[in-house]
Design an enzyme around this catalytic site. Sequence first.
Site, PDB file in Angstrom:
ATOM      1  N   TYR A  89      62.074  -0.614  67.161  1.00 49.87           N
ATOM      2  CA  TYR A  89      62.242   0.223  68.343  1.00 49.87           C
ATOM      3  C   TYR A  89      62.217   1.692  67.924  1.00 49.87           C
ATOM      4  CZ  TYR A  89      67.427   0.192  67.481  1.00 49.87           C
ATOM      5  OH  TYR A  89      68.697   0.288  66.958  1.00 49.87           O
ATOM      6  N   CYS A  90      61.688   2.532  68.792  1.00 53.58           N
ATOM      7  CA  CYS A  90      61.496   3.959  68.552  1.00 53.58           C
ATOM      8  C   CYS A  90      60.785   4.233  67.220  1.00 53.58           C
ATOM      9  CB  CYS A  90      62.829   4.696  68.587  1.00 53.58           C
ATOM     10  SG  CYS A  90      62.654   6.499  68.734  1.00 53.58           S
ATOM     11  N   PRO A  91      59.589   3.664  67.022  1.00 52.86           N
ATOM     12  CA  PRO A  91      58.870   3.893  65.767  1.00 52.86           C
ATOM     13  C   PRO A  91      58.433   5.345  65.619  1.00 52.86           C
ATOM     14  CG  PRO A  91      57.437   2.822  67.359  1.00 52.86           C
ATOM     15  CD  PRO A  91      58.805   2.852  67.976  1.00 52.86           C
ATOM     16  N   LEU A 134      61.515   7.131  71.676  1.00 51.94           N
ATOM     17  CA  LEU A 134      61.711   6.087  72.674  1.00 51.94           C
ATOM     18  C   LEU A 134      63.137   5.537  72.561  1.00 51.94           C
ATOM     19  CD1 LEU A 134      58.231   4.363  72.252  1.00 51.94           C
ATOM     20  CD2 LEU A 134      58.980   5.748  74.203  1.00 51.94           C
ATOM     21  N   LYS A 170      63.568  -1.456  58.863  1.00 53.34           N
ATOM     22  CA  LYS A 170      64.045  -0.141  59.295  1.00 53.34           C
ATOM     23  C   LYS A 170      65.546  -0.158  59.550  1.00 53.34           C
ATOM     24  CE  LYS A 170      63.438   3.105  63.170  1.00 53.34           C
ATOM     25  NZ  LYS A 170      62.569   3.462  64.314  1.00 53.34           N
TER      26      LYS A 170
END
Length: 276
Positions: free
Chosen positions: A144-146, A91, A157
Site C-alpha cells: 500500500y502507498c508504493p 495513497l 516493505k
Amino acid sequence: MINKEVWQQQWRYIDESSAGLYLPVSHSFATDDTLCQSVGSGNSSAVVRTWVHRDTVVLGVQDSRLPYLQQGIEWLADEGMDAFVRTSGGLAVILDEGIWNASLLFADGDGTLSIDEGYERMVTLIREMFPETSIHDGEISDSYCPGRYDLSINGQKFAGISQRRIRKGIAVQIYLCVEGSGSERAELVQQFYDRAGSAKAKRGVYPAVRPTSMASLQELVSASLTVHDVSYRLLTTLQAKGASLESGRLTREEQEEKIIQLSRVEARNQKLIQKQ
C-alpha cells in the site's frame, strides 16, 4: 552533504508518541505545517518530531477520487478505523499504536535542496538506526502507498516516506511499521480499495495490494522491538553522530499558528471526503 546536515545540525526534539494517542491525526499534520513554516522562516532550528496515533487510515488526495469512497469509509468505520485525507502526497496508509511516525523539518534557505535529497536524509537516518540489517530503498509496487523511497528488508516493505514543502521549509515524514502484522494491515487496505472501487477508477493509479509484500520490524528484525525502542534508537543515533538535541514543545506563537493550520487541515479533509 546529506550526512553533515542530518548529523551536525541543532535539532529541537518534540515527542508526541504518547500525546498523539489522544488526538486525531489532523493535529499531527497541522503541527508539521506549523513547524515547517517556523523552520523555513528562520524562527526555529531544525525539528525532529515523533508521533503515534490510534486506528486511522490516512488517505491521499488521489484516494478522495475513488468512485465509492463513502462505502469504503463506512466499511472502515465498521472495522473501528477513522479516515482522514492528508496534505502530503501518496495513497492510503494505516496508523495505529504499532506504527511509529517521525518528521524531519528543516530549512532550505537558498532553495537548492532537491526532492530526492530531502528523502535521502530520512533514508540515511533510518539505516543508521538499524545497523544490524540491510535496508533497501525502492518501490514495492504491490504494497500500500508504493513509492520510490519505500523501505524494505528482503523484499518486504516496512516503511514509506512522504515529503511536504512550505515556502522555505521542508517536512519529510515517515511511517514505520514496528509492531504486529504488516500483512494484516495491508489486507485491510486491500479490502478498503475493493469496497471503494479502485478497480473502477483510472487504471494504474491505485495499487493492487498484495498483503505478503509488507511486514513489521518485529517480524523482520526482532520480535521484542516496540515503538518506544525505535524512539530511543532515534535519539541515541542522532546523539552518537554529534547532533545537538533540545527537547521541547511548540512555542506560544507556534501554538497560535497551529490553531489556524488545524482549521485549514480539517476543513480541507471535510471537503475532500464529502465532495462525492
